[in-house]
Design a protein around this motif. Structure first.
Motif, PDB file in Angstrom:
ATOM      1  N   VAL A 142     -77.543  14.078 -47.551  1.00  0.00           N
ATOM      2  CA  VAL A 142     -76.292  14.821 -47.402  1.00  0.00           C
ATOM      3  C   VAL A 142     -75.998  14.930 -45.918  1.00  0.00           C
ATOM      4  O   VAL A 142     -76.911  15.036 -45.095  1.00  0.00           O
ATOM      5  CB  VAL A 142     -76.368  16.216 -48.074  1.00  0.00           C
ATOM      6  CG1 VAL A 142     -77.469  17.062 -47.464  1.00  0.00           C
ATOM      7  CG2 VAL A 142     -75.030  16.935 -48.004  1.00  0.00           C
ATOM      8  N   GLN A 143     -74.726  14.870 -45.574  1.00  0.00           N
ATOM      9  CA  GLN A 143     -74.326  14.859 -44.165  1.00  0.00           C
ATOM     10  C   GLN A 143     -73.100  15.736 -43.944  1.00  0.00           C
ATOM     11  O   GLN A 143     -72.204  15.810 -44.797  1.00  0.00           O
ATOM     12  CB  GLN A 143     -73.997  13.432 -43.727  1.00  0.00           C
ATOM     13  CG  GLN A 143     -73.376  13.323 -42.336  1.00  0.00           C
ATOM     14  CD  GLN A 143     -73.063  11.894 -41.972  1.00  0.00           C
ATOM     15  OE1 GLN A 143     -73.950  11.132 -41.610  1.00  0.00           O
ATOM     16  NE2 GLN A 143     -71.802  11.510 -42.084  1.00  0.00           N
ATOM     17  N   ARG A 155     -70.950   3.634 -46.510  1.00  0.00           N
ATOM     18  CA  ARG A 155     -72.151   4.151 -47.139  1.00  0.00           C
ATOM     19  C   ARG A 155     -71.792   4.805 -48.474  1.00  0.00           C
ATOM     20  O   ARG A 155     -70.859   5.576 -48.559  1.00  0.00           O
ATOM     21  CB  ARG A 155     -72.846   5.186 -46.249  1.00  0.00           C
ATOM     22  CG  ARG A 155     -74.267   5.495 -46.758  1.00  0.00           C
ATOM     23  CD  ARG A 155     -74.482   6.989 -46.859  1.00  0.00           C
ATOM     24  NE  ARG A 155     -75.831   7.252 -47.350  1.00  0.00           N
ATOM     25  CZ  ARG A 155     -76.083   7.587 -48.607  1.00  0.00           C
ATOM     26  NH1 ARG A 155     -75.115   7.689 -49.487  1.00  0.00           N
ATOM     27  NH2 ARG A 155     -77.335   7.823 -48.984  1.00  0.00           N
ATOM     28  N   PRO A 156     -72.559   4.542 -49.550  1.00  0.00           N
ATOM     29  CA  PRO A 156     -72.275   5.204 -50.826  1.00  0.00           C
ATOM     30  C   PRO A 156     -72.313   6.712 -50.668  1.00  0.00           C
ATOM     31  O   PRO A 156     -73.188   7.260 -50.022  1.00  0.00           O
ATOM     32  CB  PRO A 156     -73.415   4.707 -51.728  1.00  0.00           C
ATOM     33  CG  PRO A 156     -73.850   3.417 -51.111  1.00  0.00           C
ATOM     34  CD  PRO A 156     -73.658   3.587 -49.629  1.00  0.00           C
ATOM     35  N   GLY A 157     -71.377   7.363 -51.259  1.00  0.00           N
ATOM     36  CA  GLY A 157     -71.299   8.816 -51.147  1.00  0.00           C
ATOM     37  C   GLY A 157     -69.848   9.253 -51.231  1.00  0.00           C
ATOM     38  O   GLY A 157     -68.931   8.460 -51.050  1.00  0.00           O
ATOM     39  N   ARG A 158     -69.661  10.550 -51.500  1.00  0.00           N
ATOM     40  CA  ARG A 158     -68.307  11.088 -51.636  1.00  0.00           C
ATOM     41  C   ARG A 158     -68.138  12.288 -50.726  1.00  0.00           C
ATOM     42  O   ARG A 158     -69.100  12.933 -50.323  1.00  0.00           O
ATOM     43  CB  ARG A 158     -68.067  11.513 -53.086  1.00  0.00           C
ATOM     44  CG  ARG A 158     -68.027  10.363 -54.079  1.00  0.00           C
ATOM     45  CD  ARG A 158     -67.814  10.910 -55.484  1.00  0.00           C
ATOM     46  NE  ARG A 158     -68.996  11.625 -55.968  1.00  0.00           N
ATOM     47  CZ  ARG A 158     -68.958  12.606 -56.850  1.00  0.00           C
ATOM     48  NH1 ARG A 158     -67.792  13.033 -57.326  1.00  0.00           N
ATOM     49  NH2 ARG A 158     -70.076  13.197 -57.248  1.00  0.00           N
ATOM     50  N   ALA A 159     -66.891  12.593 -50.407  1.00  0.00           N
ATOM     51  CA  ALA A 159     -66.591  13.774 -49.596  1.00  0.00           C
ATOM     52  C   ALA A 159     -66.511  14.996 -50.504  1.00  0.00           C
ATOM     53  O   ALA A 159     -65.987  14.930 -51.623  1.00  0.00           O
ATOM     54  CB  ALA A 159     -65.278  13.579 -48.856  1.00  0.00           C
ATOM     55  N   THR A 173     -68.044  16.847 -45.081  1.00  0.00           N
ATOM     56  CA  THR A 173     -69.327  16.798 -45.777  1.00  0.00           C
ATOM     57  C   THR A 173     -69.322  15.643 -46.771  1.00  0.00           C
ATOM     58  O   THR A 173     -68.402  15.513 -47.574  1.00  0.00           O
ATOM     59  CB  THR A 173     -69.598  18.117 -46.516  1.00  0.00           C
ATOM     60  OG1 THR A 173     -69.602  19.186 -45.562  1.00  0.00           O
ATOM     61  CG2 THR A 173     -70.925  18.075 -47.242  1.00  0.00           C
ATOM     62  N   THR A 174     -70.363  14.810 -46.723  1.00  0.00           N
ATOM     63  CA  THR A 174     -70.495  13.692 -47.654  1.00  0.00           C
ATOM     64  C   THR A 174     -71.890  13.717 -48.272  1.00  0.00           C
ATOM     65  O   THR A 174     -72.867  14.075 -47.626  1.00  0.00           O
ATOM     66  CB  THR A 174     -70.258  12.340 -46.959  1.00  0.00           C
ATOM     67  OG1 THR A 174     -71.036  12.279 -45.751  1.00  0.00           O
ATOM     68  CG2 THR A 174     -68.794  12.154 -46.600  1.00  0.00           C
ATOM     69  N   ALA A 175     -71.950  13.331 -49.543  1.00  0.00           N
ATOM     70  CA  ALA A 175     -73.212  13.325 -50.280  1.00  0.00           C
ATOM     71  C   ALA A 175     -73.022  12.477 -51.529  1.00  0.00           C
ATOM     72  O   ALA A 175     -71.928  11.973 -51.805  1.00  0.00           O
ATOM     73  CB  ALA A 175     -73.635  14.742 -50.645  1.00  0.00           C
ATOM     74  N   ASP A 176     -74.119  12.319 -52.291  1.00  0.00           N
ATOM     75  CA  ASP A 176     -74.048  11.578 -53.545  1.00  0.00           C
ATOM     76  C   ASP A 176     -73.780  12.488 -54.738  1.00  0.00           C
ATOM     77  O   ASP A 176     -73.425  12.018 -55.817  1.00  0.00           O
ATOM     78  CB  ASP A 176     -75.367  10.821 -53.773  1.00  0.00           C
ATOM     79  CG  ASP A 176     -75.610   9.781 -52.681  1.00  0.00           C
ATOM     80  OD1 ASP A 176     -74.656   9.083 -52.319  1.00  0.00           O
ATOM     81  OD2 ASP A 176     -76.756   9.678 -52.199  1.00  0.00           O
ATOM     82  N   ASP A 177     -73.968  13.804 -54.541  1.00  0.00           N
ATOM     83  CA  ASP A 177     -73.841  14.732 -55.655  1.00  0.00           C
ATOM     84  C   ASP A 177     -73.474  16.110 -55.123  1.00  0.00           C
ATOM     85  O   ASP A 177     -73.986  16.533 -54.080  1.00  0.00           O
ATOM     86  CB  ASP A 177     -75.167  14.795 -56.422  1.00  0.00           C
ATOM     87  CG  ASP A 177     -75.082  15.665 -57.664  1.00  0.00           C
ATOM     88  OD1 ASP A 177     -74.682  15.153 -58.724  1.00  0.00           O
ATOM     89  OD2 ASP A 177     -75.403  16.870 -57.558  1.00  0.00           O
TER      90      ASP A 177
END
Length: 247
Positions: A142-143, A155-159, A173-177
């Motif tokens: 998570v970023q 990069r795979p991930g969503r806002a 903020t971006t993460a996979d979940d």
């Protein structure tokens, strides 16, 4: 008279260009030398090691916003497990401080991110100072990075929104979940990030690290802020570790 004025303007512009080139060539190296000496003194005062330049730390920065190298090369590297991509044109990792705070290790360095023009020159340069703190097996990626930064879209991930208006206004903020956002960006961590001078925060399970960084077109993190920001980084890392244990 008009011709004279035009000539004066042209001469003035030429002189300004020459002066700017001379200042960059003369002042830049001197400024870096002063910073290197000051950071070396900081390292000595803490019993840390100091290295003037370290090109082998690419894996720590190649997946951050404003990444080194081209996205296509980075994707290929991740898929085929090849060697990390090399630094892009004009990019350097400088002033590496390595040591411990209490019982926890920390790595601090300046990252000059230059983007090549295709002609062997760096057309765009950003200055960062990065803190890397090893963590015991982060469970997810998570970023949160300031919205002023160029964000890596590949990069795979969503806002996601955290629901904290002040935080969401400053950070993307971006993460996979969504659950990873809730678990990683606790109210305590969000508060500490808002009160800090950091422009980015990342939990990285592949590197097994917490990464924090500053981002600027003008300067690295001020030398006098290195130790206070390191203490902030340790507190943020402690919250990340406590979160993992609760999970």
């Amino acid at each position: 008279m008009d011709e004279l004025v035009t000539e004066i303007i042209v001469i003035a512009v030429v002189l300004l260009i020459i002066a700017s080139v001379v200042v960059r060539r003369f002042w830049g190296p001197r400024s870096l030398a002063r910073r290197a000496k000051a950071l070396s003194d900081v390292a000595d005062s803490q019993g840390w090691t100091f290295t003037a330049e370290h090109g082998e730390l690419v894996p720590l920065v190649q997946r951050l916003p404003q990444s080194l190298g081209r996205a296509r090369d980075l994707i290929t590297s991740a898929v085929v497990r090849s060697e990390p991509t090399r630094l892009d044109v004009g990019s350097r990792i400088l002033h590496v401080l390595k040591g411990t705070v209490g019982t926890r290790r920390v790595l601090i360095f300046d990252w000059l991110a230059g983007h090549g023009t295709g002609a062997g020159r760096a057309a765009l340069v950003f200055l960062h100072t990065v803190w890397a703190v090893p963590l015991p097996q982060p469970q997810f990626w998570v970023q949160a990075a300031s919205r002023s930064q160029p964000h890596d879209r590949w990069r795979p991930g969503r806002a996601f929104q955290t629901g904290d208006e002040a935080f969401d206004k400053r950070f993307l903020t971006t993460a996979d979940d969504a659950g990873h956002v809730t678990a990683g960006l606790t109210p305590q961590t969000r508060r500490m990030l808002l009160e800090s001078g950091f422009d980015g925060w990342r939990l990285d399970p592949e590197l097994q690290m917490l990464l924090l960084w500053t981002h600027s077109r003008r300067r690295y993190a001020p030398v006098e802020q290195i130790l206070p920001m390191t203490q902030q980084a340790m507190r943020i890392a402690a919250d990340a570790i406590a979160t993992q244990r609760r999970g």
